[in-house]
Design a protein around this motif. Structure first.
Motif, mmCIF file in Angstrom:
data_model
loop_
_atom_site.group_PDB
_atom_site.id
_atom_site.type_symbol
_atom_site.label_atom_id
_atom_site.label_comp_id
_atom_site.label_asym_id
_atom_site.label_seq_id
_atom_site.Cartn_x
_atom_site.Cartn_y
_atom_site.Cartn_z
ATOM 1 N N VAL A 68 0.843 -1.206 0.000
ATOM 2 C CA VAL A 68 0.000 0.000 0.000
ATOM 3 C C VAL A 68 0.875 1.251 0.000
ATOM 4 C CG1 VAL A 68 -1.683 1.319 1.351
ATOM 5 C CG2 VAL A 68 -1.972 -1.145 1.075
ATOM 6 N N GLU A 69 1.900 1.263 0.830
ATOM 7 C CA GLU A 69 2.801 2.419 0.883
ATOM 8 C C GLU A 69 3.540 2.601 -0.442
ATOM 9 O OE1 GLU A 69 4.146 2.516 5.574
ATOM 10 O OE2 GLU A 69 5.052 1.015 4.240
ATOM 11 N N LEU A 70 3.936 1.500 -1.074
ATOM 12 C CA LEU A 70 4.640 1.566 -2.347
ATOM 13 C C LEU A 70 3.737 2.163 -3.435
ATOM 14 C CD1 LEU A 70 7.174 0.948 -3.989
ATOM 15 C CD2 LEU A 70 6.285 -1.356 -4.352
ATOM 16 N N ILE A 71 2.493 1.704 -3.501
ATOM 17 C CA ILE A 71 1.546 2.248 -4.481
ATOM 18 C C ILE A 71 1.336 3.737 -4.239
ATOM 19 C CG2 ILE A 71 -0.877 2.217 -5.213
ATOM 20 C CD1 ILE A 71 -0.748 -0.865 -4.804
ATOM 21 N N ASP A 72 1.103 4.120 -2.990
ATOM 22 C CA ASP A 72 0.907 5.534 -2.657
ATOM 23 C C ASP A 72 2.132 6.365 -3.036
ATOM 24 O OD1 ASP A 72 -1.620 4.990 -1.670
ATOM 25 O OD2 ASP A 72 -1.003 5.020 0.437
ATOM 26 N N THR A 73 3.311 5.830 -2.785
ATOM 27 C CA THR A 73 4.550 6.542 -3.100
ATOM 28 C C THR A 73 4.716 6.732 -4.601
ATOM 29 O OG1 THR A 73 5.645 5.770 -1.088
ATOM 30 C CG2 THR A 73 7.082 6.434 -2.906
ATOM 31 N N ILE A 74 4.439 5.689 -5.371
ATOM 32 C CA ILE A 74 4.579 5.785 -6.829
ATOM 33 C C ILE A 74 3.602 6.818 -7.387
ATOM 34 C CG2 ILE A 74 4.276 4.568 -9.020
ATOM 35 C CD1 ILE A 74 5.214 2.010 -7.488
ATOM 36 N N ILE A 75 2.333 6.727 -6.994
ATOM 37 C CA ILE A 75 1.318 7.651 -7.499
ATOM 38 C C ILE A 75 1.650 9.090 -7.100
ATOM 39 C CG2 ILE A 75 -1.123 8.337 -7.372
ATOM 40 C CD1 ILE A 75 -0.863 5.786 -8.941
ATOM 41 N N SER A 76 1.973 9.307 -5.841
ATOM 42 C CA SER A 76 2.238 10.673 -5.385
ATOM 43 C C SER A 76 3.500 11.241 -6.020
ATOM 44 C CB SER A 76 2.311 10.744 -3.859
ATOM 45 O OG SER A 76 3.406 9.995 -3.361
ATOM 46 N N THR A 77 4.514 10.403 -6.234
ATOM 47 C CA THR A 77 5.752 10.868 -6.859
ATOM 48 C C THR A 77 5.521 11.220 -8.323
ATOM 49 O OG1 THR A 77 7.055 9.516 -5.331
ATOM 50 C CG2 THR A 77 8.180 10.303 -7.305
ATOM 51 N N ALA A 78 4.755 10.395 -9.035
ATOM 52 C CA ALA A 78 4.444 10.685 -10.440
ATOM 53 C C ALA A 78 3.610 11.957 -10.553
ATOM 54 C CB ALA A 78 3.718 9.505 -11.087
ATOM 55 N N LYS A 79 2.652 12.138 -9.663
ATOM 56 C CA LYS A 79 1.831 13.346 -9.687
ATOM 57 C C LYS A 79 2.647 14.582 -9.324
ATOM 58 C CE LYS A 79 -2.752 11.405 -9.029
ATOM 59 N NZ LYS A 79 -3.971 11.388 -8.206
ATOM 60 N N ALA A 80 3.545 14.461 -8.347
ATOM 61 C CA ALA A 80 4.413 15.584 -7.982
ATOM 62 C C ALA A 80 5.326 15.945 -9.145
ATOM 63 C CB ALA A 80 5.230 15.240 -6.735
ATOM 64 N N PHE A 81 5.823 14.940 -9.851
ATOM 65 C CA PHE A 81 6.667 15.165 -11.023
ATOM 66 C C PHE A 81 5.897 15.963 -12.081
ATOM 67 C CE2 PHE A 81 7.934 13.923 -15.305
ATOM 68 C CZ PHE A 81 9.293 14.217 -15.289
ATOM 69 N N ALA A 82 4.644 15.590 -12.314
ATOM 70 C CA ALA A 82 3.825 16.260 -13.324
ATOM 71 C C ALA A 82 3.440 17.673 -12.908
ATOM 72 C CB ALA A 82 2.573 15.432 -13.610
ATOM 73 N N GLY A 83 3.429 17.917 -11.598
ATOM 74 C CA GLY A 83 3.092 19.253 -11.116
ATOM 75 C C GLY A 83 1.682 19.651 -11.514
ATOM 76 N N ARG A 84 1.558 20.806 -12.132
ATOM 77 C CA ARG A 84 0.245 21.334 -12.500
ATOM 78 C C ARG A 84 -0.249 20.843 -13.859
ATOM 79 N NH1 ARG A 84 -0.059 27.478 -10.253
ATOM 80 N NH2 ARG A 84 0.543 26.953 -8.129
ATOM 81 N N MET A 85 0.535 20.022 -14.519
ATOM 82 C CA MET A 85 0.095 19.492 -15.811
ATOM 83 C C MET A 85 -1.104 18.571 -15.581
ATOM 84 S SD MET A 85 1.836 20.658 -18.356
ATOM 85 C CE MET A 85 1.725 19.479 -19.696
ATOM 86 N N PRO A 86 -2.126 18.661 -16.428
ATOM 87 C CA PRO A 86 -3.285 17.784 -16.249
ATOM 88 C C PRO A 86 -2.910 16.325 -16.507
ATOM 89 C CG PRO A 86 -3.467 19.043 -18.291
ATOM 90 C CD PRO A 86 -2.257 19.563 -17.562
ATOM 91 N N GLN A 87 -3.518 15.449 -15.743
ATOM 92 C CA GLN A 87 -3.285 14.023 -15.916
ATOM 93 C C GLN A 87 -3.965 13.591 -17.207
ATOM 94 O OE1 GLN A 87 -4.116 11.799 -12.370
ATOM 95 N NE2 GLN A 87 -4.522 9.930 -13.522
ATOM 96 N N SER A 88 -3.197 13.025 -18.136
ATOM 97 C CA SER A 88 -3.752 12.671 -19.447
ATOM 98 C C SER A 88 -4.165 11.207 -19.555
ATOM 99 C CB SER A 88 -2.733 12.995 -20.539
ATOM 100 O OG SER A 88 -1.576 12.210 -20.364
ATOM 101 N N ASP A 89 -3.876 10.407 -18.533
ATOM 102 C CA ASP A 89 -4.191 8.983 -18.572
ATOM 103 C C ASP A 89 -4.384 8.496 -17.134
ATOM 104 O OD1 ASP A 89 -4.610 6.444 -19.575
ATOM 105 O OD2 ASP A 89 -2.653 6.281 -20.538
ATOM 106 N N ASP A 90 -4.983 7.316 -17.012
ATOM 107 C CA ASP A 90 -5.159 6.750 -15.667
ATOM 108 C C ASP A 90 -3.809 6.346 -15.091
ATOM 109 O OD1 ASP A 90 -5.142 3.362 -15.690
ATOM 110 O OD2 ASP A 90 -5.230 4.406 -17.616
ATOM 111 N N MET A 91 -3.737 6.292 -13.781
ATOM 112 C CA MET A 91 -2.550 5.797 -13.083
ATOM 113 C C MET A 91 -3.002 4.628 -12.226
ATOM 114 S SD MET A 91 -0.432 9.131 -11.896
ATOM 115 C CE MET A 91 0.250 10.274 -13.061
ATOM 116 N N THR A 92 -2.780 3.414 -12.737
ATOM 117 C CA THR A 92 -3.226 2.205 -12.065
ATOM 118 C C THR A 92 -2.034 1.331 -11.757
ATOM 119 O OG1 THR A 92 -5.299 2.296 -13.311
ATOM 120 C CG2 THR A 92 -4.742 0.199 -12.261
ATOM 121 N N ILE A 93 -2.000 0.797 -10.547
ATOM 122 C CA ILE A 93 -0.916 -0.094 -10.134
ATOM 123 C C ILE A 93 -1.520 -1.256 -9.362
ATOM 124 C CG2 ILE A 93 1.228 -0.335 -8.805
ATOM 125 C CD1 ILE A 93 1.486 2.717 -8.935
ATOM 126 N N ILE A 94 -1.040 -2.471 -9.693
ATOM 127 C CA ILE A 94 -1.427 -3.630 -8.879
ATOM 128 C C ILE A 94 -0.161 -4.385 -8.532
ATOM 129 C CG2 ILE A 94 -3.744 -3.858 -9.753
ATOM 130 C CD1 ILE A 94 -2.743 -6.110 -11.559
#
Length: 94
Positions: A68-94
């Motif tokens: 759970v922590e790994l998924i949260d870290t990946i999603i939050s890091t990718a979103k932080a990297f993108a900054g204010r750019m709109p998300q253009s695709d889903d971010m799904t991890i299993i």
């Protein structure tokens, strides 16, 4: 499109893309991450992609985290990297 990245953290094995056609033994302590292309294709204001290399580095650095922590870290890091750019695709991890 889905991506897959197998990281056998103890052995330092990283398998992705076309390499997925080969058999990789998975043992206790290994981490298997399957993700949608929205993770590596997250783009920042400079039009740079988050990328599989950055994702691999993050996984190796975060191997002590729970799933759970790994998924949260990946999603939050990718979103932080993108900054204010709109998300253009889903971010799904299993």
């Amino acid at each position: 499109m889905c991506g897959a990245l197998i990281v056998a953290l103890a052995a330092g094995v990283v398998v992705r893309g076309a390499e997925m056609l080969r058999i990789v033994p998975i043992t206790t302590g290994d981490t298997v991450v399957v993700y949608s292309d929205g993770i590596p294709e997250a783009m920042n204001q400079e039009k740079a992609l988050f990328g599989e290399e950055r994702l691999t580095e993050l996984l190796l650095k975060s191997q002590h985290l729970s799933a759970v922590e790994l998924i949260d870290t990946i999603i939050s890091t990718a979103k932080a990297f993108a900054g204010r750019m709109p998300q253009s695709d889903d971010m799904t991890i299993i």
